[in-house]
Scaffold this motif. Structure first.
Motif, PDB file in Angstrom:
ATOM      1  N   VAL A 192      58.678  43.826  48.682  1.00  0.00           N
ATOM      2  CA  VAL A 192      57.817  42.751  48.010  1.00  0.00           C
ATOM      3  C   VAL A 192      58.545  42.357  46.721  1.00  0.00           C
ATOM      4  O   VAL A 192      59.096  42.878  46.062  1.00  0.00           O
ATOM      5  N   PRO A 193      59.120  41.179  46.635  1.00  0.00           N
ATOM      6  CA  PRO A 193      59.956  40.435  45.702  1.00  0.00           C
ATOM      7  C   PRO A 193      59.300  40.366  44.496  1.00  0.00           C
ATOM      8  O   PRO A 193      58.446  39.973  44.088  1.00  0.00           O
ATOM      9  N   GLY A 194      60.051  41.064  43.375  1.00  0.00           N
ATOM     10  CA  GLY A 194      59.491  41.084  42.124  1.00  0.00           C
ATOM     11  C   GLY A 194      60.070  39.643  41.220  1.00  0.00           C
ATOM     12  O   GLY A 194      59.232  39.166  40.095  1.00  0.00           O
ATOM     13  N   SER A 195      60.762  38.808  41.749  1.00  0.00           N
ATOM     14  CA  SER A 195      61.168  37.604  41.111  1.00  0.00           C
ATOM     15  C   SER A 195      61.636  36.547  42.414  1.00  0.00           C
ATOM     16  O   SER A 195      62.211  37.027  43.513  1.00  0.00           O
ATOM     17  N   PRO A 196      61.800  35.197  42.153  1.00  0.00           N
ATOM     18  CA  PRO A 196      62.291  34.244  43.243  1.00  0.00           C
ATOM     19  C   PRO A 196      63.679  34.583  43.684  1.00  0.00           C
ATOM     20  O   PRO A 196      63.875  34.673  44.674  1.00  0.00           O
ATOM     21  N   ILE A 243      57.141  33.323  47.480  1.00  0.00           N
ATOM     22  CA  ILE A 243      56.629  34.629  47.605  1.00  0.00           C
ATOM     23  C   ILE A 243      55.522  34.492  48.853  1.00  0.00           C
ATOM     24  O   ILE A 243      55.603  35.636  49.649  1.00  0.00           O
ATOM     25  N   GLY A 244      54.588  33.496  49.055  1.00  0.00           N
ATOM     26  CA  GLY A 244      53.736  33.779  50.121  1.00  0.00           C
ATOM     27  C   GLY A 244      54.447  33.575  51.322  1.00  0.00           C
ATOM     28  O   GLY A 244      54.061  34.277  52.383  1.00  0.00           O
ATOM     29  N   LEU A 245      55.524  32.598  51.530  1.00  0.00           N
ATOM     30  CA  LEU A 245      56.172  32.711  52.710  1.00  0.00           C
ATOM     31  C   LEU A 245      56.823  34.107  53.228  1.00  0.00           C
ATOM     32  O   LEU A 245      56.888  34.560  54.247  1.00  0.00           O
ATOM     33  N   ALA A 269      49.367  26.979  45.897  1.00  0.00           N
ATOM     34  CA  ALA A 269      51.111  27.078  46.321  1.00  0.00           C
ATOM     35  C   ALA A 269      51.063  28.359  47.168  1.00  0.00           C
ATOM     36  O   ALA A 269      52.017  28.402  48.177  1.00  0.00           O
ATOM     37  N   GLY A 270      50.485  29.611  46.674  1.00  0.00           N
ATOM     38  CA  GLY A 270      50.776  30.733  47.440  1.00  0.00           C
ATOM     39  C   GLY A 270      50.073  30.821  48.752  1.00  0.00           C
ATOM     40  O   GLY A 270      50.811  31.285  49.793  1.00  0.00           O
ATOM     41  N   ILE A 271      48.871  30.109  48.784  1.00  0.00           N
ATOM     42  CA  ILE A 271      48.252  30.181  50.150  1.00  0.00           C
ATOM     43  C   ILE A 271      48.930  29.179  51.160  1.00  0.00           C
ATOM     44  O   ILE A 271      49.205  29.408  52.517  1.00  0.00           O
ATOM     45  N   LEU A 272      49.637  27.975  50.414  1.00  0.00           N
ATOM     46  CA  LEU A 272      50.566  27.001  51.509  1.00  0.00           C
ATOM     47  C   LEU A 272      51.755  28.044  51.838  1.00  0.00           C
ATOM     48  O   LEU A 272      51.948  28.055  53.061  1.00  0.00           O
ATOM     49  N   GLY A 273      52.218  28.722  51.084  1.00  0.00           N
ATOM     50  CA  GLY A 273      53.563  29.810  51.699  1.00  0.00           C
ATOM     51  C   GLY A 273      53.105  30.646  52.546  1.00  0.00           C
ATOM     52  O   GLY A 273      53.549  30.725  53.704  1.00  0.00           O
TER      53      GLY A 273
END
Lengths: 507, 175
Positions: free
Chosen positions: A323-327, A438-440, A172-176
């Motif tokens: 860098v965000p710590g949460s959504p 987060i990836g996005l 999911a992260g790689i997709l972002g």
């Protein structure tokens, strides 16, 4: 360092407009948090689109108010109907709803409210204490550290948010990260993956994507399940906290607050993990662990303190490293970018007022949340009686209008819907959505960081191993990839097992 | 959420799809400029716009292979055709699937047909009325004239109030 300026900002924030907006944001957040299915991220995302035209400080105060209110609001439905409004409120269901069934709903909500307010203030205090150290550390970062930090952020978020295989979180992260590569890249001006669509040339707007990823799956799932019987909420008696009890919980509050701040600082890991970790730690430390789950007030206060302390922790990496710590913090970061702020190591130098200002907004949000939380408890009983088939279509409409309002562009609405469906399908297959978001957000940092680092090293990859900070991040990346692997655990067991046994025999 | 065995079957299919996506990303990245002459200077491979997508493609294949391995170990590859045929046969009686498809279709219609093509109030009122009416049915909710009137009233008032707040307070014109 920041405390004097923080006190100055606390006073400066007291204007009728800012206070009005703050209370409005907190109330909206509490309603979003209380309604099952609507999340803190969705509240912040929606509000960031509609506050786009407002002055920066007014918009940010509304977003922080909604963030704090929504993280807290989840406990109201958790206590009243036994269904958490947000994932952060899930840990409060076990004891909170039992206490409500015993006729102590008012007292439980009041204690949870005060616990959440104390948690927020604990989080912001830690944020002010840690921030100078983080700024100093962030200024040491070069391109390679930013690249490795982005990769670590995506991987650790994937590992910790995936209920099934960690690899699903990483995918999911790689997709972002892959979605973030769409558009004209900034180093050579080359158009990547735009397929001749002019609207994609500027890249994919992340606000509609986040809005879609968090709204559409909840709407579809909520409407699918809306034919069940409605849970009737418990009626409230006196809504007033037990100050004597809270006074006895000083250790619990400090421990849960520290857990919340610590979990918050980890990229992408949200308030739910903080709440469950604090619940678990409190139960383990208790003399009467068997009473937990049967209506122990400490089982409500601990997760509430941790969930709200998590906000301060999640904002630290947002402001110092982007860098965000949460959504919800990811959404806050996006809103700051929309308003022309540039969070990162240079923020403290370019806009020194922002960090203490945000701490002051958090402080007033905690106060507003305590007042609104106590005052709105009876209103929550009414709001929770609204059936999903009335609420969810309205949320769909507001989300669609919110996406459109960002640049008055219908293409954003299409993006929101498309990514919403993608997020729904991924979630049904148990791929978490948080790493995608987060990836996005971190995609550009990773892409530019990698290429700049290679440029400064003339393509010599081995020079990265000469930087101690880079080595730390590499170790963290390896840990997030292999920390849960059986081979690594067996190896650790082989090394530390005899040592632990010797210590135990000595004791 | 899927239970363990069907989940591994789904993992088998999705991991292969993600491996294909990773391959497509590597192929697309390889077609991007890798060594370019710009302003008399040669730009090396490490500045290529294809570098990052290529890395992502490789990682996507590796992580998907991990999921695929788990799926195969759990027997997710066995009887796929049979399960797919069963699923297709059950489409007509799967109530949850109907409700999900109806919800997605109604929101999709509002997005692609309503917004921007029809006047905002007309599109929004129609969307709210139809969606609320479609999902109204439940064991504890009798379908009465009063219920329909109540839904119509909400569908009429909500877009007007929300539109007013957006335009007056947030300075956002409606589509």
């Amino acid at each position: 360092m920041y405390f004097i300026e923080f006190l100055h900002q606390v006073v400066a924030t007291v204007t009728p407009i800012k206070m009005g907006i703050l209370f409005g944001g907190v109330m909206l957040g509490i309603i979003f948090g209380a309604l099952p299915g609507l999340t803190a991220t969705l509240a912040v995302a929606l509000l960031s689109t509609v506050t786009f035209n407002l002055p920066t400080d007014v918009a940010i105060i509304a977003l922080i108010g909604a963030y704090v209110g929504a993280v807290y609001g989840g406990c109201q439905s958790a206590i009243l109907i036994g269904i958490p409004g947000t994932s952060a409120g899930a840990a409060s269901v076990r004891d909170g709803h039992q206490l409500a069934k015993q006729g102590r709903a008012g007292e439980t909500i009041a204690n949870a409210t005060l616990g959440s307010a104390l948690g927020t203030i604990f989080g912001l205090t830690m944020m002010l204490l840690v921030m100078p150290l983080m700024v100093a550390l962030a200024l040491q970062f070069t391109s390679i550290e930013f690249f490795l930090l982005a990769v670590f952020g995506v991987l650790i978020c994937g590992s910790l948010t995936s209920d099934d295989l960690p690899a699903k979180g990483w995918i999911a992260g790689i997709l972002g990260l892959a979605i973030s590569t769409v558009g004209i890249e900034t180093i050579q001006g080359y158009s990547r993956f735009t397929f001749g669509v002019p609207e994609l040339a500027g890249g994919i707007e992340f606000v509609p994507v986040i809005l879609g990823a968090f709204a559409i799956p909840q709407i579809i799932r909520g409407l699918r399940d809306s034919d069940g019987r409605l849970e009737r909420s418990t009626l409230l008696s006196k809504v007033w906290p037990d100050f004597k009890f809270l006074g006895k919980c000083k250790m619990l509050i400090a421990r849960s607050g520290l857990i919340g701040v610590g979990v918050g600082a980890i990229p992408g890991v949200g308030e739910d993990v903080a709440a469950w970790s604090a619940y678990d730690a409190t139960k383990r430390a208790a003399k009467d662990p068997e009473t937990y789950g049967r209506g122990n007030m400490r089982g409500v206060v601990a997760p509430e303190v941790a969930a709200n302390a998590c906000i301060g922790g999640a904002i630290v990496p947002v402001l110092t490293l982007a860098v965000p710590g949460s959504p919800p913090a990811a959404m806050l970061l996006g809103a700051m970018w929309l308003h022309g702020l540039r969070p990162g190591p240079m923020l403290a130098i370019e806009s020194p007022e922002v960090i203490p200002q945000i701490a002051a907004f958090l402080f007033w949000s905690a106060i507003a949340m305590a007042i609104c939380g106590l005052a709105m408890a009876r209103l929550s009983v009414l709001v929770l009686r609204l059936p999903p088939f009335i609420v969810l279509p309205m949320v769909a409409m507001i989300s669609i209008l919110g996406s459109y309002s960002l640049g008055l562009n219908v293409f954003n609405v299409y993006l929101m819907f498309g990514f919403g469906l993608l997020a729904f399908v991924l979630e049904e297959m148990e791929y978490p959505v948080a790493p995608l978001v987060i990836g996005l957000i971190l995609g550009q940092m990773a892409d530019i960081g990698l290429r700049r680092a290679l440029l400064s090293a003339h393509g010599d990859v081995f020079s990265f191993f000469e930087r101690p900070l880079a080595l730390v991040f590499m170790a963290l990346i390896l840990y997030s990839l292999f920390g849960r692997s059986r081979i690594v655990r067996q190896a650790f067991g082989a090394v530390f097992g005899p040592l632990r046994r010797r210590k135990a025999s000595e004791v | 959420m899927s239970s363990e065995r069907p989940l591994r079957k789904a993992d088998f299919v999705t991991s292969i799809a993600f491996m294909l996506l990773g391959t497509v990303m590597i192929v697309a990245a390889s077609r991007m400029p890798w060594i370019v002459q710009s302003g008399g200077l040669q730009q090396d491979w490490y500045l290529s716009p294809g570098l990052f997508p290529a890395v992502l493609g490789v990682l996507l294949i590796l992580f998907s292979a991990n999921v695929l391995m788990h799926a195969v170990r759990a027997g997710g590859h066995r009887g796929l055709g049979q399960v797919a045929a069963q699923g297709l046969r059950a489409i007509g009686s799967n109530r949850d699937l109907h409700r999900m498809a109806a919800a997605a279709a109604l929101v999709g219609l509002y997005v692609f047909v309503g917004i921007g093509r029809f006047e905002y109030h007309v599109a929004s009122t129609t969307f709210l009325f139809v969606t609320m009416l479609a999902f109204h049915r439940a064991p504890d909710r009798p379908f009465t004239v009063w219920a329909v009137l109540k839904i119509a009233l909400i569908a009429l008032i909500a877009p007007a109030v929300i539109g007013y707040i957006f335009t007056e307070f947030f300075q956002v014109p409606m589509p």
